[in-house]
Design a protein around this motif. Structure first.
Motif, PDB file in Angstrom:
ATOM      1  N   ARG A   1       0.815  -1.124   0.010  1.00 54.61           N
ATOM      2  CA  ARG A   1      -0.157   0.027   0.062  1.00 54.61           C
ATOM      3  C   ARG A   1       0.896   1.239  -0.218  1.00 54.61           C
ATOM      4  O   ARG A   1       1.993   1.306   0.586  1.00 54.61           O
ATOM      5  N   LYS A   2       0.483   2.293  -0.763  1.00 56.82           N
ATOM      6  CA  LYS A   2       1.127   3.729  -0.772  1.00 56.82           C
ATOM      7  C   LYS A   2       1.194   4.168   0.807  1.00 56.82           C
ATOM      8  O   LYS A   2      -0.012   4.139   1.258  1.00 56.82           O
ATOM      9  N   LYS A   3       1.915   4.796   1.191  1.00 60.53           N
ATOM     10  CA  LYS A   3       2.157   5.667   2.265  1.00 60.53           C
ATOM     11  C   LYS A   3       1.214   6.716   2.319  1.00 60.53           C
ATOM     12  O   LYS A   3       1.228   7.663   1.218  1.00 60.53           O
ATOM     13  N   GLN A   4       0.422   7.096   3.248  1.00 56.51           N
ATOM     14  CA  GLN A   4      -0.581   8.112   3.249  1.00 56.51           C
ATOM     15  C   GLN A   4       0.127   9.278   3.921  1.00 56.51           C
ATOM     16  O   GLN A   4       0.612   8.924   5.117  1.00 56.51           O
ATOM     17  N   ARG A   5       0.078  10.482   3.426  1.00 55.02           N
ATOM     18  CA  ARG A   5       0.724  11.653   4.115  1.00 55.02           C
ATOM     19  C   ARG A   5      -0.480  12.887   3.865  1.00 55.02           C
ATOM     20  O   ARG A   5      -1.093  12.869   2.949  1.00 55.02           O
ATOM     21  N   PRO A   6      -0.362  13.912   4.847  1.00 50.67           N
ATOM     22  CA  PRO A   6      -1.179  14.848   4.498  1.00 50.67           C
ATOM     23  C   PRO A   6      -0.710  15.575   3.359  1.00 50.67           C
ATOM     24  O   PRO A   6       0.524  15.453   2.718  1.00 50.67           O
ATOM     25  N   ALA A   7      -1.561  16.388   2.635  1.00 48.89           N
ATOM     26  CA  ALA A   7      -1.256  17.004   1.529  1.00 48.89           C
ATOM     27  C   ALA A   7      -0.079  17.740   1.481  1.00 48.89           C
ATOM     28  O   ALA A   7       0.829  17.755   0.491  1.00 48.89           O
ATOM     29  N   GLU A   8       0.277  18.571   2.309  1.00 50.35           N
ATOM     30  CA  GLU A   8       1.284  19.247   2.370  1.00 50.35           C
ATOM     31  C   GLU A   8       2.653  18.461   2.445  1.00 50.35           C
ATOM     32  O   GLU A   8       3.641  19.075   1.690  1.00 50.35           O
ATOM     33  N   GLN A   9       2.682  17.686   3.058  1.00 48.92           N
ATOM     34  CA  GLN A   9       4.008  16.590   3.365  1.00 48.92           C
ATOM     35  C   GLN A   9       3.821  16.018   1.933  1.00 48.92           C
ATOM     36  O   GLN A   9       5.232  15.667   1.320  1.00 48.92           O
ATOM     37  N   GLN A  10       3.023  15.524   1.142  1.00 46.86           N
ATOM     38  CA  GLN A  10       3.163  14.789  -0.188  1.00 46.86           C
ATOM     39  C   GLN A  10       3.662  15.665  -0.952  1.00 46.86           C
ATOM     40  O   GLN A  10       4.389  15.534  -1.865  1.00 46.86           O
ATOM     41  N   ALA A  11       3.276  17.002  -0.970  1.00 47.03           N
ATOM     42  CA  ALA A  11       3.589  17.821  -1.822  1.00 47.03           C
ATOM     43  C   ALA A  11       5.146  18.323  -1.755  1.00 47.03           C
ATOM     44  O   ALA A  11       6.046  18.306  -2.483  1.00 47.03           O
ATOM     45  N   GLN A  12       5.736  18.203  -0.686  1.00 45.74           N
ATOM     46  CA  GLN A  12       7.202  18.186  -0.092  1.00 45.74           C
ATOM     47  C   GLN A  12       8.009  17.092  -1.057  1.00 45.74           C
ATOM     48  O   GLN A  12       9.143  17.191  -1.508  1.00 45.74           O
ATOM     49  N   VAL A  13       7.335  15.931  -0.723  1.00 46.76           N
ATOM     50  CA  VAL A  13       7.899  14.684  -1.383  1.00 46.76           C
ATOM     51  C   VAL A  13       7.949  14.878  -3.002  1.00 46.76           C
ATOM     52  O   VAL A  13       8.887  14.546  -3.754  1.00 46.76           O
ATOM     53  N   ASN A  14       6.703  14.978  -3.545  1.00 40.48           N
ATOM     54  CA  ASN A  14       6.621  15.417  -4.972  1.00 40.48           C
ATOM     55  C   ASN A  14       7.634  16.331  -5.453  1.00 40.48           C
ATOM     56  O   ASN A  14       8.134  15.927  -6.536  1.00 40.48           O
ATOM     57  N   GLU A  15       7.834  17.525  -4.764  1.00 41.32           N
ATOM     58  CA  GLU A  15       8.954  18.210  -5.096  1.00 41.32           C
ATOM     59  C   GLU A  15      10.171  18.019  -4.978  1.00 41.32           C
ATOM     60  O   GLU A  15      11.015  18.021  -5.920  1.00 41.32           O
ATOM     61  N   ALA A  16      10.526  17.170  -3.711  1.00 37.32           N
ATOM     62  CA  ALA A  16      11.968  16.533  -4.040  1.00 37.32           C
ATOM     63  C   ALA A  16      11.932  15.367  -4.826  1.00 37.32           C
ATOM     64  O   ALA A  16      13.286  15.334  -5.347  1.00 37.32           O
ATOM     65  N   ALA A  17      10.965  14.830  -5.401  1.00 35.85           N
ATOM     66  CA  ALA A  17      11.300  13.838  -6.316  1.00 35.85           C
ATOM     67  C   ALA A  17      11.439  14.210  -7.736  1.00 35.85           C
ATOM     68  O   ALA A  17      11.961  13.354  -8.651  1.00 35.85           O
ATOM     69  N   LYS A  18      11.247  15.445  -8.003  1.00 34.28           N
ATOM     70  CA  LYS A  18      11.390  15.949  -9.385  1.00 34.28           C
ATOM     71  C   LYS A  18      12.826  15.792  -9.799  1.00 34.28           C
ATOM     72  O   LYS A  18      13.035  15.575 -11.030  1.00 34.28           O
ATOM     73  N   GLY A  19      13.717  15.731  -8.970  1.00 35.53           N
ATOM     74  CA  GLY A  19      15.185  15.557  -9.194  1.00 35.53           C
ATOM     75  C   GLY A  19      15.668  14.261  -9.395  1.00 35.53           C
ATOM     76  O   GLY A  19      16.696  13.899  -9.560  1.00 35.53           O
ATOM     77  N   LEU A  20      14.669  13.253  -9.315  1.00 33.41           N
ATOM     78  CA  LEU A  20      14.934  11.721  -9.295  1.00 33.41           C
ATOM     79  C   LEU A  20      14.664  11.170 -10.607  1.00 33.41           C
ATOM     80  O   LEU A  20      13.355  11.446 -10.932  1.00 33.41           O
ATOM     81  N   THR A  21      15.324  10.320 -11.315  1.00 34.32           N
ATOM     82  CA  THR A  21      14.781   9.487 -12.432  1.00 34.32           C
ATOM     83  C   THR A  21      15.381   8.038 -12.228  1.00 34.32           C
ATOM     84  O   THR A  21      16.684   7.923 -11.763  1.00 34.32           O
ATOM     85  N   LEU A  22      14.612   6.927 -12.330  1.00 33.83           N
ATOM     86  CA  LEU A  22      14.986   5.600 -12.193  1.00 33.83           C
ATOM     87  C   LEU A  22      15.025   5.043 -13.927  1.00 33.83           C
ATOM     88  O   LEU A  22      14.328   5.179 -14.480  1.00 33.83           O
ATOM     89  N   TYR A  23      16.372   4.730 -14.034  1.00 33.09           N
ATOM     90  CA  TYR A  23      16.488   3.828 -15.175  1.00 33.09           C
ATOM     91  C   TYR A  23      16.645   2.377 -14.882  1.00 33.09           C
ATOM     92  O   TYR A  23      17.290   1.968 -13.776  1.00 33.09           O
ATOM     93  N   GLN A  24      15.643   1.647 -15.900  1.00 30.82           N
ATOM     94  CA  GLN A  24      15.230   0.364 -15.217  1.00 30.82           C
ATOM     95  C   GLN A  24      14.889  -0.430 -16.462  1.00 30.82           C
ATOM     96  O   GLN A  24      14.652  -0.124 -17.428  1.00 30.82           O
ATOM     97  N   PHE A  25      14.751  -1.696 -16.187  1.00 29.10           N
ATOM     98  CA  PHE A  25      14.286  -2.716 -17.188  1.00 29.10           C
ATOM     99  C   PHE A  25      13.012  -3.145 -16.557  1.00 29.10           C
ATOM    100  O   PHE A  25      12.967  -3.471 -15.373  1.00 29.10           O
ATOM    101  N   HIS A  26      12.030  -3.287 -17.423  1.00 26.96           N
ATOM    102  CA  HIS A  26      10.657  -3.714 -16.892  1.00 26.96           C
ATOM    103  C   HIS A  26      10.470  -4.849 -15.899  1.00 26.96           C
ATOM    104  O   HIS A  26       9.962  -4.770 -15.138  1.00 26.96           O
TER     105      HIS A  26
END
Length: 123
Positions: free
Chosen positions: A24-49
């Motif tokens: 299950r996905k971690k549930q956060r208050p909207a403002e905390q999830q917004a912080q996570v979303n902003e921090a994740a903008k600099g991340l990219t995962l290179y992968q094989f499906h």
């Protein structure tokens, strides 16, 4: 030919198992999830499906509810070339971390998962 068919078949089993047992996905208050979303903008995962180590890493991203851009280094020649030229090798999973004017290429699923847990689990 047989080995390739076996590998493709096992890949589909791994993907199906992931879909059936996804955490299950971690549930956060909207403002905390917004912080996570902003921090994740600099991340990219290179992968094989269907790579089991990539599936393990994607499960962690799902569990922590971290939206990361996914790049297919197997079927997309441009993504594969970027991984080779900028990351230094074609090895997956590889997390590209951009921040403070620097780019870091992090290989190995255990190292990536530890990084994600330390960075996003407490938020």
């Amino acid at each position: 030919m047989f080995v390739k068919a076996l590998r493709v078949g096992l890949g589909h089993v791994i993907i199906a198992g992931d879909l059936l047992t996804r955490p299950r996905k971690k549930q956060r208050p909207a403002e905390q999830q917004a912080q996570v979303n902003e921090a994740a903008k600099g991340l990219t995962l290179y992968q094989f499906h269907a790579c089991p180590f990539c599936v393990k890493t994607r499960r962690t991203l799902h569990r922590l509810n971290v939206p990361v851009a996914l790049k297919d280094a197997k079927n997309n020649e441009q993504d594969r070339q970027t991984l080779l030229e900028q990351g230094g090798k074609i090895k997956v999973p590889c997390l590209r971390i951009e921040g403070n004017g620097q780019t870091t290429w992090m290989y190995d699923s255990k190292v990536i998962i530890d990084y994600l847990d330390k960075r996003f689990a407490a938020i």
